[in-house]
Design an enzyme around this catalytic site. Structure first.
Site, PDB file in Angstrom:
ATOM      1  N   SER A  12      33.855  43.542  25.304  1.00 11.19           N
ATOM      2  CA  SER A  12      35.148  44.321  25.780  1.00 11.19           C
ATOM      3  C   SER A  12      36.375  43.687  25.114  1.00 11.19           C
ATOM      4  O   SER A  12      36.391  42.521  24.766  1.00 11.19           O
ATOM      5  CB  SER A  12      34.920  44.279  27.281  1.00 11.19           C
ATOM      6  OG  SER A  12      34.704  43.018  27.934  1.00 11.19           O
ATOM      7  N   GLU A  14      40.333  42.983  25.554  1.00 14.01           N
ATOM      8  CA  GLU A  14      41.761  43.126  26.435  1.00 14.01           C
ATOM      9  C   GLU A  14      42.944  43.134  25.815  1.00 14.01           C
ATOM     10  O   GLU A  14      43.290  42.524  25.007  1.00 14.01           O
ATOM     11  CB  GLU A  14      41.697  41.911  27.292  1.00 14.01           C
ATOM     12  CG  GLU A  14      42.583  41.916  28.602  1.00 14.01           C
ATOM     13  CD  GLU A  14      42.601  40.720  29.351  1.00 14.01           C
ATOM     14  OE1 GLU A  14      41.564  40.121  29.951  1.00 14.01           O
ATOM     15  OE2 GLU A  14      43.573  39.939  29.653  1.00 14.01           O
ATOM     16  N   ASP A 105      49.252  35.957  39.731  1.00 15.28           N
ATOM     17  CA  ASP A 105      50.134  35.058  40.001  1.00 15.28           C
ATOM     18  C   ASP A 105      51.606  35.578  40.396  1.00 15.28           C
ATOM     19  O   ASP A 105      52.132  36.381  39.812  1.00 15.28           O
ATOM     20  CB  ASP A 105      50.091  34.109  38.738  1.00 15.28           C
ATOM     21  CG  ASP A 105      48.886  33.356  38.538  1.00 15.28           C
ATOM     22  OD1 ASP A 105      48.388  32.715  39.543  1.00 15.28           O
ATOM     23  OD2 ASP A 105      48.324  33.357  37.433  1.00 15.28           O
ATOM     24  N   PHE A 212      50.167  27.883  27.679  1.00  7.76           N
ATOM     25  CA  PHE A 212      49.313  28.781  28.192  1.00  7.76           C
ATOM     26  C   PHE A 212      48.328  28.143  28.955  1.00  7.76           C
ATOM     27  O   PHE A 212      47.931  28.519  29.991  1.00  7.76           O
ATOM     28  CB  PHE A 212      48.900  29.963  27.244  1.00  7.76           C
ATOM     29  CG  PHE A 212      48.514  31.295  28.047  1.00  7.76           C
ATOM     30  CD1 PHE A 212      49.276  31.767  29.152  1.00  7.76           C
ATOM     31  CD2 PHE A 212      47.463  31.621  28.160  1.00  7.76           C
ATOM     32  CE1 PHE A 212      48.856  32.825  29.906  1.00  7.76           C
ATOM     33  CE2 PHE A 212      46.726  32.889  28.800  1.00  7.76           C
ATOM     34  CZ  PHE A 212      47.655  33.364  29.710  1.00  7.76           C
ATOM     35  N   HIS A 262      34.107  38.965  26.221  1.00  7.14           N
ATOM     36  CA  HIS A 262      35.272  39.588  26.538  1.00  7.14           C
ATOM     37  C   HIS A 262      36.360  39.173  25.788  1.00  7.14           C
ATOM     38  O   HIS A 262      36.620  37.919  25.812  1.00  7.14           O
ATOM     39  CB  HIS A 262      35.515  39.645  27.955  1.00  7.14           C
ATOM     40  CG  HIS A 262      36.808  40.390  28.607  1.00  7.14           C
ATOM     41  ND1 HIS A 262      36.829  41.734  28.741  1.00  7.14           N
ATOM     42  CD2 HIS A 262      38.181  39.770  28.872  1.00  7.14           C
ATOM     43  CE1 HIS A 262      38.099  41.869  29.166  1.00  7.14           C
ATOM     44  NE2 HIS A 262      38.897  40.779  29.163  1.00  7.14           N
TER      45      HIS A 262
HETATM   46  C1  LIG Z   1      39.612  38.027  33.281  1.00  2.93           C
HETATM   47  C2  LIG Z   1      40.740  37.606  33.769  1.00  2.93           C
HETATM   48  C3  LIG Z   1      42.128  38.593  33.591  1.00  2.93           C
HETATM   49  C4  LIG Z   1      43.057  38.497  34.075  1.00  2.93           C
HETATM   50  N1  LIG Z   1      44.129  39.500  34.234  1.00  2.93           N
HETATM   51  C5  LIG Z   1      45.136  39.232  34.806  1.00  2.93           C
HETATM   52  C6  LIG Z   1      46.238  40.349  35.064  1.00  2.93           C
HETATM   53  O1  LIG Z   1      46.099  41.366  34.434  1.00  2.93           O
HETATM   54  N2  LIG Z   1      47.197  39.906  35.627  1.00  2.93           N
HETATM   55  C7  LIG Z   1      47.682  38.935  36.198  1.00  2.93           C
HETATM   56  O2  LIG Z   1      48.886  38.749  36.850  1.00  2.93           O
HETATM   57  N3  LIG Z   1      46.795  37.810  36.023  1.00  2.93           N
HETATM   58  C8  LIG Z   1      45.585  37.992  35.565  1.00  2.93           C
HETATM   59  N4  LIG Z   1      44.681  36.870  35.591  1.00  2.93           N
HETATM   60  C9  LIG Z   1      44.901  35.934  36.061  1.00  2.93           C
HETATM   61  C10 LIG Z   1      44.756  35.515  37.616  1.00  2.93           C
HETATM   62  O3  LIG Z   1      45.483  36.375  38.058  1.00  2.93           O
HETATM   63  C11 LIG Z   1      44.986  34.096  37.889  1.00  2.93           C
HETATM   64  O4  LIG Z   1      44.176  33.363  37.304  1.00  2.93           O
HETATM   65  C12 LIG Z   1      45.092  33.889  39.385  1.00  2.93           C
HETATM   66  O5  LIG Z   1      45.919  32.538  39.573  1.00  2.93           O
HETATM   67  C13 LIG Z   1      44.153  33.779  40.210  1.00  2.93           C
HETATM   68  O6  LIG Z   1      43.505  35.071  40.307  1.00  2.93           O
HETATM   69  P1  LIG Z   1      41.938  35.240  40.755  1.00  2.93           P
HETATM   70  O7  LIG Z   1      41.768  36.749  40.814  1.00  2.93           O
HETATM   71  O8  LIG Z   1      40.858  34.530  40.024  1.00  2.93           O
HETATM   72  O9  LIG Z   1      42.190  34.648  42.271  1.00  2.93           O
HETATM   73  P2  LIG Z   1      41.312  34.376  43.613  1.00  2.93           P
HETATM   74  O10 LIG Z   1      39.810  34.616  43.215  1.00  2.93           O
HETATM   75  O11 LIG Z   1      41.922  34.934  44.682  1.00  2.93           O
HETATM   76  O12 LIG Z   1      41.440  32.748  43.490  1.00  2.93           O
HETATM   77  C14 LIG Z   1      42.833  32.083  43.358  1.00  2.93           C
HETATM   78  C15 LIG Z   1      42.701  30.732  44.185  1.00  2.93           C
HETATM   79  O13 LIG Z   1      42.634  30.788  45.479  1.00  2.93           O
HETATM   80  C16 LIG Z   1      41.616  29.732  45.853  1.00  2.93           C
HETATM   81  N5  LIG Z   1      41.097  30.548  46.956  1.00  2.93           N
HETATM   82  C17 LIG Z   1      40.558  32.117  47.084  1.00  2.93           C
HETATM   83  N6  LIG Z   1      40.153  32.431  48.427  1.00  2.93           N
HETATM   84  C18 LIG Z   1      40.725  31.103  49.279  1.00  2.93           C
HETATM   85  C19 LIG Z   1      40.641  31.065  50.476  1.00  2.93           C
HETATM   86  N7  LIG Z   1      40.116  31.954  51.276  1.00  2.93           N
HETATM   87  N8  LIG Z   1      41.173  29.967  50.940  1.00  2.93           N
HETATM   88  C20 LIG Z   1      41.668  29.138  50.267  1.00  2.93           C
HETATM   89  N9  LIG Z   1      41.649  29.074  48.746  1.00  2.93           N
HETATM   90  C21 LIG Z   1      41.107  30.525  48.326  1.00  2.93           C
HETATM   91  C22 LIG Z   1      40.742  29.995  44.499  1.00  2.93           C
HETATM   92  O14 LIG Z   1      39.891  29.000  44.510  1.00  2.93           O
HETATM   93  C23 LIG Z   1      41.667  29.973  43.387  1.00  2.93           C
HETATM   94  O15 LIG Z   1      42.092  28.563  43.339  1.00  2.93           O
HETATM   95  C24 LIG Z   1      43.299  37.099  34.850  1.00  2.93           C
HETATM   96  C25 LIG Z   1      42.357  36.251  34.877  1.00  2.93           C
HETATM   97  C26 LIG Z   1      41.207  36.365  34.166  1.00  2.93           C
HETATM   98  C27 LIG Z   1      40.070  35.339  34.095  1.00  2.93           C
END
Ligand SMILES: Cc1cc2nc3c(=O)[nH]c(=O)nc-3n(C[C@H](O)[C@H](O)[C@H](O)COP(=O)(O)OP(=O)(O)OC[C@H]3O[C@@H](n4cnc5c(N)ncnc54)[C@H](O)[C@@H]3O)c2cc1C
Length: 283
Positions: A12, A14, A105, A212, A262
Site C-alpha cells: 500500500s 501513502e 497530534d 521528523f 506500506h
Molecule cells: C500508519 C500511520 C499513519 C498516520 N497518519 C496520520 C495522519 O494522517 N494524520 C495525523 O495527524 N497523524 C498521523 N499519524 C501519526 C499519529 O497520529 C501519531 O503518531 C499520534 O501521536 C498517535 O496516534 P495513534 O492513532 O497511534 O494514537 P493512540 O493509539 O490513541 O495512542 C496515542 C498515545 O496515547 C497513549 N494512550 C492510548 N490510550 C491511552 C489511555 N487510555 N490512557 C493513557 N494513554 C493512552 C498511547 O500509548 C500513545 O502513547 C500516523 C501514524 C501512523 C503510524
C-alpha cells in the site's frame, strides 16, 4: 535481490493531500506510476484544519474513481461525533471501504482535542456507527509511541484498538527489523491475529528525516545516522545508500514473514519504485 515469497506480498502507498495545483499534478503522475504496481490500496493522510480535511476527502474520492481502493486517514484531533458521522456517511456514499483510524497530534496553538481522546475510542465509534462496513487500520509502534510511559502500556493501547475492532495494524517506520519482529511476536503471544504491516520510509535526504524521526519517536541507529551525516550535501550518495539500506530492511521483513509493506511515499514515486525493483517486485 529476489525472494521466494513474491506472490504472498501486498503493498500500500501513502500520500498526503496536495495543497497546490502543482502538487495535485505531481500527485496525479505519482499515482499513475505507482498504480502500475497494483497496490492493495492508496491511503491519504488527514490534518487538523478544515481545509486540509476537505483536501483529504477530495484526494480519496479522486483516487478511488481511478479504480484502485483509497483509504482515508481519520483522526480524533478536533473531531466531534457529529462530524465523524458525516464524514463516514460521505465515504460510504463514495464506495470507500477502508479507513486508517488515528488519534493524530494536536498542532501547536490548537487547544481543542475533540470528542475522542484516543484512537481506540474512534475505532469503537466507527464500528458502532457503521458495523462492519469499513476495514479499519490502526497505527502500531514497534519502537514505542513517544508519549507512552513504557512499552507495556503502549502495547496495552494497541490491544485496546484491536479489541475495539481494528482489522490491521500499520507500523510507524523504523530501521531496526528486530523491533518489528519482537512486536509481532508479542502480538502472537497475546492472541492478536490481525496483520501487522510494516511502514517503510525510503531514505532520500537526511536533515528532514532526522527532524521528523525525533518527533515521531523513530530511531535512526547510530551507524546509519553517522553514515548519512558523513555524506553531507551529497544527495546522490544519501539516496544510493538509503536505497540499499531500506531495500535490505524490506527484504529482511519479507523473509521474516511480514504480510505486506506500506510505503510512506511523501508523494514521490521514484524512491518506492527503486526499492520494489531491488526486491524483484516492480511490475
Ligand atoms: C500508519 C500511520 C499513519 C498516520 N497518519 C496520520 C495522519 O494522517 N494524520 C495525523 O495527524 N497523524 C498521523 N499519524 C501519526 C499519529 O497520529 C501519531 O503518531 C499520534 O501521536 C498517535 O496516534 P495513534 O492513532 O497511534 O494514537 P493512540 O493509539 O490513541 O495512542 C496515542 C498515545 O496515547 C497513549 N494512550 C492510548 N490510550 C491511552 C489511555 N487510555 N490512557 C493513557 N494513554 C493512552 C498511547 O500509548 C500513545 O502513547 C500516523 C501514524 C501512523 C503510524
Amino acid at each position: 535481490m529476489q525472494t521466494s515469497k513474491q506472490s504472498a506480498q501486498s503493498f500500500s502507498f501513502e500520500f498526503y493531500p496536495p495543497k497546490t495545483e502543482e502538487g495535485a499534478a505531481n500527485l496525479a503522475l505519482v499515482h499513475s506510476q505507482l498504480a502500475r504496481q497494483q497496490p492493495d490500496f492508496f491511503s491519504v493522510t488527514f490534518g487538523a484544519g478544515g481545509s486540509t480535511r476537505d483536501k483529504t476527502f477530495q484526494t480519496v474520492v479522486d483516487i478511488q474513481a481511478k479504480g484502485i481502493a483509497a483509504a482515508p486517514h481519520l483522526s480524533c484531533v478536533a473531531s466531534t461525533k457529529e462530524n465523524i458521522r458525516a464524514i463516514l456517511k460521505d465515504y460510504q456514499e463514495h464506495g470507500i471501504a477502508k479507513i486508517v483510524a488515528l488519534r493524530g497530534d494536536l498542532p501547536s496553538g490548537m487547544m481543542s482535542a475533540g470528542e475522542f481522546r484516543y484512537a481506540n475510542e474512534l475505532v469503537s465509534f466507527i464500528r458502532q456507527e457503521t458495523g462492519d462496513d469499513f476495514q479499519i487500520h490502526v497505527a502500531a509502534y514497534p519502537e514505542v509511541h513517544p508519549q507512552a510511559p513504557n512499552a507495556h502500556e503502549d502495547f496495552k493501547n494497541f490491544q485496546r484498538k484491536v479489541a475495539a475492532g481494528a482489522n490491521a495494524g500499520i507500523t510507524q517506520y523504523f530501521y531496526n527489523a528486530e523491533a518489528y519482529f519482537y512486536f509481532v511476536d508479542k502480538c502472537e503471544q497475546q492472541g492478536i491475529t490481525i496483520p501487522i504491516v510494516p511502514g517503510i520510509m525510503p531514505i532520500t535526504q537526511y536533515a528532514q528525516l532526522f527532524r521528523f524521526s525525533e518527533m515521531c519517536g523513530a530511531d535512526i541507529p547510530r551507524w546509519l545516522r553517522k553514515r548519512l551525516e558523513g555524506f553531507g550535501d551529497d544527495r546522490e550518495a544519501v539516496q544510493g545508500f538509503g536505497l540499499d539500506v531500506v531495500s535490505k530492511l524490506c527484504q529482511q521483513l519479507i523473509s521474516g514473514g511480514a504480510p505486506g509493506l506500506h510505503f510512506y511515499t511523501m508523494n514521490q514515486s521514484a524512491p518506492t519504485l527503486a526499492i520494489l525493483r531491488n526486491l524483484g517486485y516492480a511490475k
